[in-house]
Design a protein around this motif. Sequence first.
Motif, PDB file in Angstrom:
ATOM      1  N   GLN A  52       5.295  -0.752  -3.286  1.00  0.00           N
ATOM      2  CA  GLN A  52       4.067  -0.001  -3.464  1.00  0.00           C
ATOM      3  C   GLN A  52       2.927  -0.568  -2.632  1.00  0.00           C
ATOM      4  OE1 GLN A  52       3.339   0.109  -7.660  1.00  0.00           O
ATOM      5  NE2 GLN A  52       4.785   1.759  -8.019  1.00  0.00           N
ATOM      6  N   LYS A  53       3.115  -1.716  -2.045  1.00  0.00           N
ATOM      7  CA  LYS A  53       2.088  -2.306  -1.189  1.00  0.00           C
ATOM      8  C   LYS A  53       2.694  -2.710   0.138  1.00  0.00           C
ATOM      9  CE  LYS A  53      -1.040  -5.153  -2.130  1.00  0.00           C
ATOM     10  NZ  LYS A  53      -2.475  -5.022  -2.195  1.00  0.00           N
ATOM     11  N   ALA A  54       1.945  -2.491   1.178  1.00  0.00           N
ATOM     12  CA  ALA A  54       2.332  -3.009   2.484  1.00  0.00           C
ATOM     13  C   ALA A  54       2.099  -4.515   2.500  1.00  0.00           C
ATOM     14  CB  ALA A  54       1.507  -2.319   3.577  1.00  0.00           C
ATOM     15  N   PRO A  55       2.587  -5.238   3.514  1.00  0.00           N
ATOM     16  CA  PRO A  55       2.306  -6.674   3.586  1.00  0.00           C
ATOM     17  C   PRO A  55       0.802  -6.938   3.524  1.00  0.00           C
ATOM     18  CG  PRO A  55       3.935  -6.073   5.217  1.00  0.00           C
ATOM     19  CD  PRO A  55       3.463  -4.788   4.614  1.00  0.00           C
ATOM     20  N   PRO A  56       0.386  -8.040   2.919  1.00  0.00           N
ATOM     21  CA  PRO A  56      -1.049  -8.283   2.708  1.00  0.00           C
ATOM     22  C   PRO A  56      -1.846  -8.426   3.986  1.00  0.00           C
ATOM     23  CG  PRO A  56       0.254 -10.231   2.136  1.00  0.00           C
ATOM     24  CD  PRO A  56       1.227  -9.123   2.354  1.00  0.00           C
ATOM     25  N   TRP A  57      -1.192  -8.743   5.107  1.00  0.00           N
ATOM     26  CA  TRP A  57      -1.949  -8.896   6.349  1.00  0.00           C
ATOM     27  C   TRP A  57      -2.222  -7.542   7.029  1.00  0.00           C
ATOM     28  CZ3 TRP A  57       2.749 -11.277   5.313  1.00  0.00           C
ATOM     29  CH2 TRP A  57       3.879 -10.655   5.823  1.00  0.00           C
ATOM     30  N   LEU A  58      -1.643  -6.461   6.509  1.00  0.00           N
ATOM     31  CA  LEU A  58      -1.919  -5.121   7.030  1.00  0.00           C
ATOM     32  C   LEU A  58      -2.836  -4.394   6.065  1.00  0.00           C
ATOM     33  CD1 LEU A  58       1.627  -4.024   8.257  1.00  0.00           C
ATOM     34  CD2 LEU A  58      -0.290  -4.758   9.661  1.00  0.00           C
ATOM     35  N   SER A  59      -3.944  -3.886   6.558  1.00  0.00           N
ATOM     36  CA  SER A  59      -4.888  -3.170   5.722  1.00  0.00           C
ATOM     37  C   SER A  59      -4.424  -1.731   5.515  1.00  0.00           C
ATOM     38  CB  SER A  59      -6.284  -3.191   6.353  1.00  0.00           C
ATOM     39  OG  SER A  59      -6.285  -2.474   7.583  1.00  0.00           O
ATOM     40  N   ALA A  60      -5.104  -1.038   4.600  1.00  0.00           N
ATOM     41  CA  ALA A  60      -4.779   0.376   4.368  1.00  0.00           C
ATOM     42  C   ALA A  60      -5.035   1.203   5.619  1.00  0.00           C
ATOM     43  CB  ALA A  60      -5.604   0.906   3.194  1.00  0.00           C
ATOM     44  N   ARG A  61      -6.059   0.847   6.380  1.00  0.00           N
ATOM     45  CA  ARG A  61      -6.347   1.569   7.628  1.00  0.00           C
ATOM     46  C   ARG A  61      -5.244   1.336   8.656  1.00  0.00           C
ATOM     47  NH1 ARG A  61     -12.301   0.990   9.955  1.00  0.00           N
ATOM     48  NH2 ARG A  61     -12.626   1.947   7.896  1.00  0.00           N
ATOM     49  N   ASP A  62      -4.709   0.111   8.701  1.00  0.00           N
ATOM     50  CA  ASP A  62      -3.610  -0.170   9.620  1.00  0.00           C
ATOM     51  C   ASP A  62      -2.387   0.680   9.294  1.00  0.00           C
ATOM     52  OD1 ASP A  62      -5.040  -2.065  11.043  1.00  0.00           O
ATOM     53  OD2 ASP A  62      -4.371  -3.730   9.780  1.00  0.00           O
ATOM     54  N   VAL A  63      -2.039   0.752   8.013  1.00  0.00           N
ATOM     55  CA  VAL A  63      -0.865   1.532   7.606  1.00  0.00           C
ATOM     56  C   VAL A  63      -1.077   3.009   7.912  1.00  0.00           C
ATOM     57  CG1 VAL A  63       0.571   2.199   5.639  1.00  0.00           C
ATOM     58  CG2 VAL A  63      -0.252  -0.154   5.843  1.00  0.00           C
ATOM     59  N   GLU A  64      -2.268   3.495   7.660  1.00  0.00           N
ATOM     60  CA  GLU A  64      -2.566   4.901   7.952  1.00  0.00           C
ATOM     61  C   GLU A  64      -2.453   5.186   9.445  1.00  0.00           C
ATOM     62  OE1 GLU A  64      -6.238   8.129   7.378  1.00  0.00           O
ATOM     63  OE2 GLU A  64      -6.472   6.025   6.797  1.00  0.00           O
ATOM     64  N   ALA A  65      -2.983   4.282  10.263  1.00  0.00           N
ATOM     65  CA  ALA A  65      -2.900   4.467  11.715  1.00  0.00           C
ATOM     66  C   ALA A  65      -1.461   4.396  12.199  1.00  0.00           C
ATOM     67  CB  ALA A  65      -3.751   3.416  12.420  1.00  0.00           C
ATOM     68  N   MET A  66      -0.662   3.492  11.651  1.00  0.00           N
ATOM     69  CA  MET A  66       0.734   3.375  12.056  1.00  0.00           C
ATOM     70  C   MET A  66       1.510   4.643  11.710  1.00  0.00           C
ATOM     71  SD  MET A  66       1.433  -0.558  10.874  1.00  0.00           S
ATOM     72  CE  MET A  66       3.202  -0.442  11.117  1.00  0.00           C
ATOM     73  N   ARG A  67       1.274   5.188  10.537  1.00  0.00           N
ATOM     74  CA  ARG A  67       1.979   6.404  10.157  1.00  0.00           C
ATOM     75  C   ARG A  67       1.562   7.586  11.019  1.00  0.00           C
ATOM     76  NH1 ARG A  67       1.857   5.632   3.572  1.00  0.00           N
ATOM     77  NH2 ARG A  67       3.877   4.593   3.416  1.00  0.00           N
ATOM     78  N   PHE A  68       0.287   7.648  11.360  1.00  0.00           N
ATOM     79  CA  PHE A  68      -0.154   8.738  12.235  1.00  0.00           C
ATOM     80  C   PHE A  68       0.489   8.619  13.611  1.00  0.00           C
ATOM     81  CE2 PHE A  68      -3.087   9.775  15.702  1.00  0.00           C
ATOM     82  CZ  PHE A  68      -3.106  11.156  15.576  1.00  0.00           C
ATOM     83  N   LEU A  69       0.467   7.430  14.191  1.00  0.00           N
ATOM     84  CA  LEU A  69       1.025   7.247  15.529  1.00  0.00           C
ATOM     85  C   LEU A  69       2.526   7.498  15.559  1.00  0.00           C
ATOM     86  CD1 LEU A  69      -0.872   3.984  16.582  1.00  0.00           C
ATOM     87  CD2 LEU A  69      -1.343   6.310  17.347  1.00  0.00           C
ATOM     88  N   ALA A  70       3.213   7.193  14.482  1.00  0.00           N
ATOM     89  CA  ALA A  70       4.671   7.312  14.478  1.00  0.00           C
ATOM     90  C   ALA A  70       5.164   8.693  14.083  1.00  0.00           C
ATOM     91  CB  ALA A  70       5.267   6.264  13.529  1.00  0.00           C
ATOM     92  N   ASP A  71       4.403   9.405  13.248  1.00  0.00           N
ATOM     93  CA  ASP A  71       4.937  10.622  12.648  1.00  0.00           C
ATOM     94  C   ASP A  71       4.109  11.882  12.888  1.00  0.00           C
ATOM     95  OD1 ASP A  71       6.906   8.969  11.463  1.00  0.00           O
ATOM     96  OD2 ASP A  71       5.511   8.452   9.870  1.00  0.00           O
ATOM     97  N   ALA A  72       2.923  11.761  13.455  1.00  0.00           N
ATOM     98  CA  ALA A  72       2.068  12.941  13.615  1.00  0.00           C
ATOM     99  C   ALA A  72       2.690  13.944  14.583  1.00  0.00           C
ATOM    100  CB  ALA A  72       0.686  12.526  14.108  1.00  0.00           C
ATOM    101  N   LYS A  73       2.516  15.212  14.281  1.00  0.00           N
ATOM    102  CA  LYS A  73       2.982  16.267  15.175  1.00  0.00           C
ATOM    103  C   LYS A  73       2.101  16.327  16.409  1.00  0.00           C
ATOM    104  CE  LYS A  73       4.813  19.131  11.433  1.00  0.00           C
ATOM    105  NZ  LYS A  73       4.763  20.454  10.767  1.00  0.00           N
TER     106      LYS A  73
END
Length: 511
Positions: free
Chosen positions: A192-213
């Motif tokens: 339920q949590k990403a690694p503590p060194w990654l912020s919520a903004r980092d995870v959101e940006a990674m998902r956008f870059l990897a999966d956005a249409k």
Amino acid sequence: MGKSLLRCLLLPCVRLSFSLRRCALPNRTLIIAGACVLYLLVLVSQLGRSRQLRHEMTEREKYRHTRGLYNLDITASEDFKTGASFALPTRSNVVYITLRTKRAKPAHIRGTIRPKLRRKARRNQDEARAHFSRSKLGPLERDAGQTKRHFASNASRGETGDVIHKSLEVIRASLPDAQADSPVSSIRIYSQKAPPWLSARDVEAMRFLADAKVLRVKEVPRADSPSLLVFEGERSVSKTDLKRVRPWTSACGGQCGVISSPVDATEVFAFHLDRVLGLNRTLPAVSRRFNFLHDGQPCPVGSWDASLVPEGLAAGRSTVRLTWAEYQLSLKQRCWHNNIRPKSDSGCSPVHHLEWSKLALFDFLLQIHKRLDPSCCGFRPRRDDVCVQLGRKAECGDQNHMQLPTIIHKGHDPRHLVFTDNQGFFDRNEDNLDFRLLEGIKELPERAVLVLKNRRLREKLLQSLFLDQTYWESQGGRRGVDKLIDVVERRAKVLLTYIAAHGIKSTAMNE
């Protein structure tokens, strides 16, 4: 002694066999059948017990899996209350990463670069990156069935002084890049949590870059560097965010990614290393495949940050203009330390003093020399290195007047640096490291040094890089990623020895 013991053991067996021979045939058969039934009962009981133990171990493993990949005993309700980085699990199964106690065979440092990529890297990499987008715009136009559109008319109408020379409108239905429609994200987070060194903004940006249409792909020219290949992804942007964006960036609106060449895969590794060390100076980057680019090979994709070019693309990025002598003077003056404004005649740059320590540590571990040693004066370069091909090696005789060309900061925040274009080198031996990157540095970030001293670098990098499935598989899985971490770990040992020998202090750098 041995003969007597053997005789005592064999004597009961001989007597039993003699008694069986003297018994009648029905009795003998009954005795043998009873012994076989007793043996089968014992065997069945043992199998049932082992099956029960195996079931208990499976239940324990399931319980461990429900606790998450990172064993963080923090509930989801606490995350929502505190506002910590919260990410819903994207996979149902769990793959744990364990550390081996000892490697069976040390990895060869020359084996860290794949042969195909290395042959491509032997060419002039700057020239290859400059023509990367142009060479791929043709196949992209054919696949999408679209025509090039020019935005020079925008500049003539006075909307902006920046001209986007080429742009491709890509209809989503015609794009062969269909991995965005997949319900499973290529960013795999099991807890339920990403690694503590990654912020919520980092995870959101990674998902956008990897999966956005992908909605549109365009080539964006820059005055100081080769042009960029930028894609626009489908994501909602609020009206307030659109008002903050300049007209020349309204096509992106903060929802774009920059596509780099496949030879620059270290951009992804550099992002995770930056977050693990707690520097937080790189832009999020992931690895992604585009079926219409580079034959479907995984390409590093980084976040687009319009604040790096606040005055427009024609003016170039916000770069700190410094020579090597001015940089060394800035280190001695400890400019902007403790938020003390330096004197006008001190020769200080607008960059905070502690930023140079973070940059030096980061560049040394990845051996990125283009920022602090663009002429390759601190090591023995190869013939195919850019500094040799461009003749910069001759500038080492006049080091004080040597320009540091790629020191980047955000337009609204000149005190803090942004580490961009992080093309590191993993095939450089320990006897040819660039110690010029550490010259003049008297203190290093405490948090990063602590990670290196506690030998937690491998564990954290494995957990972090495992999130990016495309990058993980493109590097050969666990074995390939381990080879890259081997190189960085050896350099970390060299760095710790250098710190002890030169008395460099570890300072808390929360700026």
